[in-house]
Write a protein that holds these residues in place. Structure first.
Motif, short mmCIF file in Angstrom:
data_model
loop_
_atom_site.label_atom_id
_atom_site.label_comp_id
_atom_site.label_asym_id
_atom_site.label_seq_id
_atom_site.Cartn_x
_atom_site.Cartn_y
_atom_site.Cartn_z
N SER A 9 3.42 -6.76 -13.24
CA SER A 9 2.08 -7.19 -12.80
C SER A 9 2.12 -7.75 -11.38
CB SER A 9 1.51 -8.23 -13.76
OG SER A 9 2.36 -9.38 -13.78
N GLU A 10 3.32 -7.87 -10.81
CA GLU A 10 3.47 -8.36 -9.43
C GLU A 10 3.16 -7.27 -8.40
OE1 GLU A 10 4.35 -11.65 -8.70
OE2 GLU A 10 4.01 -11.87 -10.85
N ALA A 11 2.95 -6.05 -8.87
CA ALA A 11 2.56 -4.92 -8.02
C ALA A 11 1.31 -4.30 -8.63
CB ALA A 11 3.70 -3.91 -7.92
N PRO A 12 0.57 -3.53 -7.83
CA PRO A 12 -0.65 -2.92 -8.37
C PRO A 12 -0.35 -1.99 -9.54
CG PRO A 12 -0.53 -2.65 -5.99
CD PRO A 12 0.79 -3.20 -6.43
N ALA A 13 -1.23 -2.01 -10.52
CA ALA A 13 -1.12 -1.07 -11.64
C ALA A 13 -1.37 0.34 -11.11
CB ALA A 13 -2.13 -1.43 -12.72
N PRO A 14 -0.74 1.33 -11.71
CA PRO A 14 -0.98 2.71 -11.28
C PRO A 14 -2.47 3.06 -11.36
CG PRO A 14 0.91 2.60 -12.73
CD PRO A 14 0.25 1.25 -12.77
N ILE A 15 -2.91 3.88 -10.40
CA ILE A 15 -4.32 4.29 -10.37
C ILE A 15 -4.47 5.72 -10.89
CG2 ILE A 15 -5.02 2.67 -8.58
CD1 ILE A 15 -4.74 4.92 -6.53
N GLY A 16 -3.46 6.20 -11.59
CA GLY A 16 -3.47 7.55 -12.14
C GLY A 16 -2.40 7.67 -13.19
N PRO A 17 -2.15 8.89 -13.66
CA PRO A 17 -1.16 9.12 -14.71
C PRO A 17 0.27 9.17 -14.17
CG PRO A 17 -2.25 11.18 -14.19
CD PRO A 17 -2.90 10.11 -13.35
N TYR A 18 0.77 8.02 -13.76
CA TYR A 18 2.15 7.90 -13.27
C TYR A 18 2.61 6.48 -13.53
CZ TYR A 18 -0.01 5.68 -9.19
OH TYR A 18 -0.74 4.86 -8.37
N SER A 19 3.91 6.26 -13.40
CA SER A 19 4.50 4.93 -13.57
C SER A 19 4.79 4.31 -12.22
CB SER A 19 5.80 5.04 -14.37
OG SER A 19 5.57 5.60 -15.64
N GLN A 20 4.83 2.99 -12.17
CA GLN A 20 5.23 2.33 -10.93
C GLN A 20 6.62 2.80 -10.52
OE1 GLN A 20 4.88 -1.78 -12.13
NE2 GLN A 20 2.94 -2.03 -11.03
N ALA A 21 7.51 2.90 -11.51
CA ALA A 21 8.87 3.37 -11.24
C ALA A 21 9.49 3.86 -12.53
CB ALA A 21 9.73 2.27 -10.64
N ASP A 39 -3.33 -8.72 -7.59
CA ASP A 39 -4.19 -9.64 -8.34
C ASP A 39 -5.65 -9.22 -8.35
OD1 ASP A 39 -2.03 -11.36 -8.99
OD2 ASP A 39 -2.21 -12.33 -7.03
N THR A 40 -6.14 -8.74 -7.21
CA THR A 40 -7.57 -8.44 -7.09
C THR A 40 -7.89 -6.95 -7.11
OG1 THR A 40 -7.54 -8.33 -4.68
CG2 THR A 40 -7.87 -10.52 -5.68
N GLY A 41 -6.90 -6.12 -6.82
CA GLY A 41 -7.14 -4.69 -6.71
C GLY A 41 -7.79 -4.28 -5.39
N GLU A 42 -7.99 -5.27 -4.52
CA GLU A 42 -8.60 -4.99 -3.21
C GLU A 42 -7.57 -4.46 -2.23
OE1 GLU A 42 -11.94 -5.38 -2.53
OE2 GLU A 42 -12.11 -5.81 -4.68
N LEU A 43 -8.03 -3.63 -1.31
CA LEU A 43 -7.15 -3.12 -0.26
C LEU A 43 -6.84 -4.22 0.76
CD1 LEU A 43 -8.64 0.41 0.46
CD2 LEU A 43 -6.40 -0.12 -0.52
N ILE A 44 -5.62 -4.23 1.23
CA ILE A 44 -5.19 -5.13 2.29
C ILE A 44 -4.97 -4.25 3.51
CG2 ILE A 44 -3.43 -6.78 3.03
CD1 ILE A 44 -2.83 -7.19 0.00
N ASN A 45 -5.99 -4.14 4.34
CA ASN A 45 -5.90 -3.19 5.46
C ASN A 45 -6.66 -3.66 6.70
OD1 ASN A 45 -8.43 -2.78 4.42
ND2 ASN A 45 -8.27 -0.56 4.32
N GLU A 46 -6.54 -4.95 6.98
CA GLU A 46 -7.18 -5.49 8.18
C GLU A 46 -6.63 -4.80 9.43
OE1 GLU A 46 -9.92 -7.91 10.07
OE2 GLU A 46 -9.56 -7.83 7.91
N ASN A 47 -5.31 -4.55 9.42
CA ASN A 47 -4.67 -3.82 10.50
C ASN A 47 -3.44 -3.12 9.93
OD1 ASN A 47 -2.25 -5.59 10.86
ND2 ASN A 47 -3.81 -7.08 11.44
N ILE A 48 -2.86 -2.21 10.67
CA ILE A 48 -1.77 -1.38 10.15
C ILE A 48 -0.52 -2.21 9.87
CG2 ILE A 48 -0.85 -0.61 12.37
CD1 ILE A 48 -1.26 1.49 9.13
#
Length: 127
Positions: A9-21, A39-48
């Motif tokens: 849970s420390e990384a985003p859950a998969p957004i499709g039919p695959y495993s984190q690893a 935690d929020t599912g929000e994108l972190i993309n203020e800058n590259i």
């Protein structure tokens, strides 16, 4: 020995039919990570730079969940939307591999999931 699915849970859950690893023997295959806040599912993309660090932190959480670390990573694949951002991405990425960096390729693509700018996957091996 059967393959082991790695999830944290420390990384985003998969957004499709695959495993984190997937751990297969002594090799860990980590799926492509994007800059989603676990935690929020929000994108972190203020800058590259911020986006790349978020990707690497997600990858680190998955590696840690399988009892691996960046020192075990032997191969990375980086997908980016704009090769013009290569230097900035490379600078942030390089902070996680200070010695003996893994093999890798970087590929410019036209589109990535959730319209992010960078996605990184890796393979790690425990000897």
């Amino acid at each position: 020995m059967p393959n082991q699915i790695i999830f944290t849970s420390e990384a985003p859950a998969p957004i499709g039919p695959y495993s984190q690893a997937v751990l297969a023997g002594n090799t860990l295959y980590v799926s492509g990570q994007i800059a989603l806040d676990p935690d929020t599912g929000e994108l972190i993309n203020e800058n590259i730079t911020e986006e790349t660090h978020a990707v690497m932190k997600n990858m680190e959480a998955i590696l840690r969940a399988a009892d691996f670390g960046f020192g075990d990573v032997v191969k990375c694949t980086i997908f980016i939307r704009d090769m013009g951002q290569f230097g900035t991405i490379n600078e942030a990425y390089g902070q996680y591999f200070k010695q003996n960096p893994p093999a890798r390729e970087t590929v410019e693509v036209s589109k990535l999931p959730k319209n992010v700018n960078v996605e990184i996957s890796c393979m790690a091996v425990k000897n």
